[in-house]
Design a protein around this motif. Structure first.
Motif, PDB file in Angstrom:
ATOM      1  N   SER A 182       0.834  -1.206   0.000  1.00  0.00           N
ATOM      2  CA  SER A 182       0.000   0.000   0.000  1.00  0.00           C
ATOM      3  C   SER A 182       0.870   1.259   0.000  1.00  0.00           C
ATOM      4  O   SER A 182       0.660   2.180  -0.795  1.00  0.00           O
ATOM      5  N   THR A 201     -10.174  -4.267 -10.007  1.00  0.00           N
ATOM      6  CA  THR A 201     -10.061  -3.503  -8.759  1.00  0.00           C
ATOM      7  C   THR A 201      -8.816  -3.902  -7.942  1.00  0.00           C
ATOM      8  O   THR A 201      -8.675  -3.502  -6.788  1.00  0.00           O
ATOM      9  N   THR A 202      -7.937  -4.691  -8.529  1.00  0.00           N
ATOM     10  CA  THR A 202      -6.818  -5.271  -7.771  1.00  0.00           C
ATOM     11  C   THR A 202      -5.986  -4.248  -6.993  1.00  0.00           C
ATOM     12  O   THR A 202      -5.747  -4.417  -5.790  1.00  0.00           O
ATOM     13  N   TRP A 242      -6.722  -1.278  -6.090  1.00  0.00           N
ATOM     14  CA  TRP A 242      -7.565  -0.667  -5.060  1.00  0.00           C
ATOM     15  C   TRP A 242      -7.621  -1.584  -3.843  1.00  0.00           C
ATOM     16  O   TRP A 242      -7.546  -1.136  -2.689  1.00  0.00           O
ATOM     17  N   ARG A 243      -7.792  -2.883  -4.067  1.00  0.00           N
ATOM     18  CA  ARG A 243      -7.832  -3.857  -2.957  1.00  0.00           C
ATOM     19  C   ARG A 243      -6.497  -3.895  -2.220  1.00  0.00           C
ATOM     20  O   ARG A 243      -6.451  -3.887  -0.985  1.00  0.00           O
ATOM     21  N   TRP A 244      -5.425  -3.948  -2.975  1.00  0.00           N
ATOM     22  CA  TRP A 244      -4.102  -4.070  -2.350  1.00  0.00           C
ATOM     23  C   TRP A 244      -3.783  -2.881  -1.461  1.00  0.00           C
ATOM     24  O   TRP A 244      -3.191  -3.027  -0.393  1.00  0.00           O
ATOM     25  N   ARG A 303      -5.684  -1.330   0.302  1.00  0.00           N
ATOM     26  CA  ARG A 303      -6.462  -1.458   1.535  1.00  0.00           C
ATOM     27  C   ARG A 303      -6.153  -2.752   2.294  1.00  0.00           C
ATOM     28  O   ARG A 303      -6.863  -3.120   3.223  1.00  0.00           O
ATOM     29  N   TYR A 348      -6.563  -5.773   1.311  1.00  0.00           N
ATOM     30  CA  TYR A 348      -7.511  -6.853   1.038  1.00  0.00           C
ATOM     31  C   TYR A 348      -6.802  -7.845   0.124  1.00  0.00           C
ATOM     32  O   TYR A 348      -6.661  -7.602  -1.066  1.00  0.00           O
ATOM     33  N   SER A 407      -6.699  -5.626   8.056  1.00  0.00           N
ATOM     34  CA  SER A 407      -6.680  -4.476   7.135  1.00  0.00           C
ATOM     35  C   SER A 407      -7.003  -3.187   7.889  1.00  0.00           C
ATOM     36  O   SER A 407      -6.679  -2.096   7.449  1.00  0.00           O
TER      37      SER A 407
END
Ligand SMILES: [Zn+2]
Ligand SMILES: [Zn+2]
Length: 170
Positions: free
Chosen positions: A22, A50-51, A53-55, A57, A59, A96
């Motif tokens: 992140s 959305t990868t 974006w997830r990383w 955060r 997730y 997270s």
């Protein structure tokens, strides 16, 4: 001549040891040569949905695939093996939230360490301090590390490095 064979482009940014994905994503995107503010649009542009974006955060369910890592590695000019060091090791449980901080570490080198989000991490082993999980000055939670460009609380402006005075031993 193939332009793609140049090894260090202006996009390359050296990661710190144990820097979280992140935090690295944020630093990488803020480079003047890149200057992207929205990880979601970057993610979609390179076909990763959305990868990113997830990383940012933390997730990681589903976990990063080889294909995703290769795409990011190509974009950021990093070996997949180096990239993998910015993710939790297999079997490590990640919280997270809340985002945690050792202000003493941050004062030395300002970046978010991946192990601060491990469920198994009770404190900082270097400083023998418990980690902070919110700004003790105003109570605000820390933003996700991709947004740590200024290194301070979004609400009251307290610098992360000066929060060391609130850290308790463990
Ligand atoms: Zn520390
Ligand atoms: Zn604050």
């Amino acid at each position: 001549m193939d332009e793609n064979t140049v090894s260090y482009s202006p996009r390359y940014l050296a990661p710190y040891d144990d820097e979280s994905i992140s935090h690295y994503l944020g630093r990488w995107m803020r480079q003047p040569t890149v200057s992207i503010s929205n990880p979601l649009s970057l993610s979609q542009k390179i076909g990763l949905g959305t990868t990113l974006w997830r990383w940012q955060r933390f997730y990681f369910n589903p976990p990063p695939t080889d294909e995703e890592l290769e795409k990011i590695g190509t974009l950021m000019e990093l070996e997949v093996e180096r990239l993998q060091l910015m993710f939790p090791p297999e079997g490590e449980t990640i919280n997270s939230e809340p985002i945690r901080l050792c202000a003493a570490c941050y004062a030395q080198i300002p970046y978010h360490r991946m192990q601060w989000q491990f469920q198994s991490t009770a404190g900082c082993e270097h400083h023998r301090f418990r980690l902070l999980s919110r700004c003790r000055s105003c109570g605000e939670q820390f933003p996700i590390p991709s947004q740590w460009g200024k290194g301070k609380c979004k609400q009251c402006g307290m610098l992360f490095k000066s929060m060391v005075k609130w850290q308790k031993g463990y």
